[in-house]
Design an enzyme around this catalytic site. Sequence first.
Site, PDB file in Angstrom:
ATOM      1  N   GLU A  70      -2.630  -1.501  12.077  1.00 25.62           N
ATOM      2  CA  GLU A  70      -3.748  -0.562  12.160  1.00 25.62           C
ATOM      3  C   GLU A  70      -4.510  -0.739  13.469  1.00 25.62           C
ATOM      4  O   GLU A  70      -4.916   0.246  14.091  1.00 25.62           O
ATOM      5  CB  GLU A  70      -4.693  -0.763  10.979  1.00 25.62           C
ATOM      6  CG  GLU A  70      -5.884   0.185  10.997  1.00 25.62           C
ATOM      7  CD  GLU A  70      -6.808   0.006   9.805  1.00 25.62           C
ATOM      8  OE1 GLU A  70      -7.861   0.672   9.777  1.00 25.62           O
ATOM      9  OE2 GLU A  70      -6.478  -0.785   8.901  1.00 25.62           O
ATOM     10  N   ASP A 108       4.888   6.354   6.150  1.00 24.93           N
ATOM     11  CA  ASP A 108       5.563   7.071   7.228  1.00 24.93           C
ATOM     12  C   ASP A 108       5.038   8.507   7.268  1.00 24.93           C
ATOM     13  O   ASP A 108       5.118   9.226   6.273  1.00 24.93           O
ATOM     14  CB  ASP A 108       7.072   7.072   6.968  1.00 24.93           C
ATOM     15  CG  ASP A 108       7.881   7.512   8.173  1.00 24.93           C
ATOM     16  OD1 ASP A 108       7.389   8.374   8.936  1.00 24.93           O
ATOM     17  OD2 ASP A 108       9.001   7.020   8.353  1.00 24.93           O
ATOM     18  N   ASP A 142      13.166   1.507  -3.474  1.00 25.76           N
ATOM     19  CA  ASP A 142      12.409   2.750  -3.480  1.00 25.76           C
ATOM     20  C   ASP A 142      11.304   2.683  -4.526  1.00 25.76           C
ATOM     21  O   ASP A 142      11.573   2.640  -5.736  1.00 25.76           O
ATOM     22  CB  ASP A 142      13.363   3.911  -3.781  1.00 25.76           C
ATOM     23  CG  ASP A 142      12.688   5.274  -3.713  1.00 25.76           C
ATOM     24  OD1 ASP A 142      11.454   5.337  -3.613  1.00 25.76           O
ATOM     25  OD2 ASP A 142      13.418   6.285  -3.764  1.00 25.76           O
ATOM     26  N   THR A 156      -5.219  -4.525   9.649  1.00 26.85           N
ATOM     27  CA  THR A 156      -4.010  -5.269  10.006  1.00 26.85           C
ATOM     28  C   THR A 156      -3.701  -5.079  11.498  1.00 26.85           C
ATOM     29  O   THR A 156      -4.280  -4.226  12.172  1.00 26.85           O
ATOM     30  CB  THR A 156      -2.824  -4.781   9.177  1.00 26.85           C
ATOM     31  OG1 THR A 156      -2.566  -3.401   9.500  1.00 26.85           O
ATOM     32  CG2 THR A 156      -3.112  -4.910   7.678  1.00 26.85           C
ATOM     33  N   GLU A 208       1.259  -1.734  -4.696  1.00 23.69           N
ATOM     34  CA  GLU A 208       1.151  -1.397  -3.277  1.00 23.69           C
ATOM     35  C   GLU A 208       2.488  -0.858  -2.799  1.00 23.69           C
ATOM     36  O   GLU A 208       3.494  -1.580  -2.801  1.00 23.69           O
ATOM     37  CB  GLU A 208       0.739  -2.607  -2.436  1.00 23.69           C
ATOM     38  CG  GLU A 208       0.582  -2.228  -0.974  1.00 23.69           C
ATOM     39  CD  GLU A 208      -0.114  -3.279  -0.129  1.00 23.69           C
ATOM     40  OE1 GLU A 208      -0.290  -3.028   1.071  1.00 23.69           O
ATOM     41  OE2 GLU A 208      -0.471  -4.337  -0.674  1.00 23.69           O
TER      42      GLU A 208
END
Length: 244
Positions: free
Chosen positions: A226, A151, A128, A223, A76
């Site tokens: 969201e 993003d 990252d 969530t 994820e």
Amino acid sequence: MTATFDQAAGAAHQEIRTFHPRRSPLSRAQREALTHLWPGLGFSIHNPANGTPPSHPDGTLDTTALFGRRAPVVLEIGSGMGEATVAMAAADPDRDYLAVDVHIPGIATLLQRVDTAGVGNVRVAHGDAMTLVREHVAPSSLDAVHVFFPDPWPKARHHKRRLVQERHVRVLTDRLRPGGTLHCATDWDEYAEQMLTVLTAPGSGLTNPHQGYAPRPPHRPVTKFEQRGLDLGHTVRDVVVHRA
């Protein structure tokens, strides 16, 4: 501990960043989660002082050692506050979930959620995600990759920083097993169009059983993040494709 975490999040990378590190104060509970839970559940992608992942001799991630068992692995990318990660992992005990993020308070909250829920199939990486994938994830080793609400980098001059673009998707596809799933979701209309275009492009090595956007998969929970978008009238779109 938090100082070295921040240094790792702000470290220079050879590739253009797909994320913007944020610095936010940690609550006492979040600091305690990092102190007590991180050593057993987390590792750093960039800073060995904060833990290194178990690796095979060739440098690729040893997920059997990481999770303590041999099972399919879901990566994820951008786990946020961990709400979806923990819910999905709890409902999917036969697979292991590796959550990657750069935001320290989010990681700390994810650790708290894991501990509270008693979920044993979640591990956390700080840094990252694309560096992890490129340098430490073996080809054909992942069962699925989730990219939920990355993003959107809305300004045109920043589109080069978007995660879902051909050069990144090519690497992610290579790390999926044949038949493995790449599942993306966004509430940013223009980014959704880009996702669909990139993930269904000829030669991508991916197949789209839905011939377009996918119906909302019931296993992806809504969530708080969201729901805020939905309350503002945003349309959430899922793109679910599979490695050919």
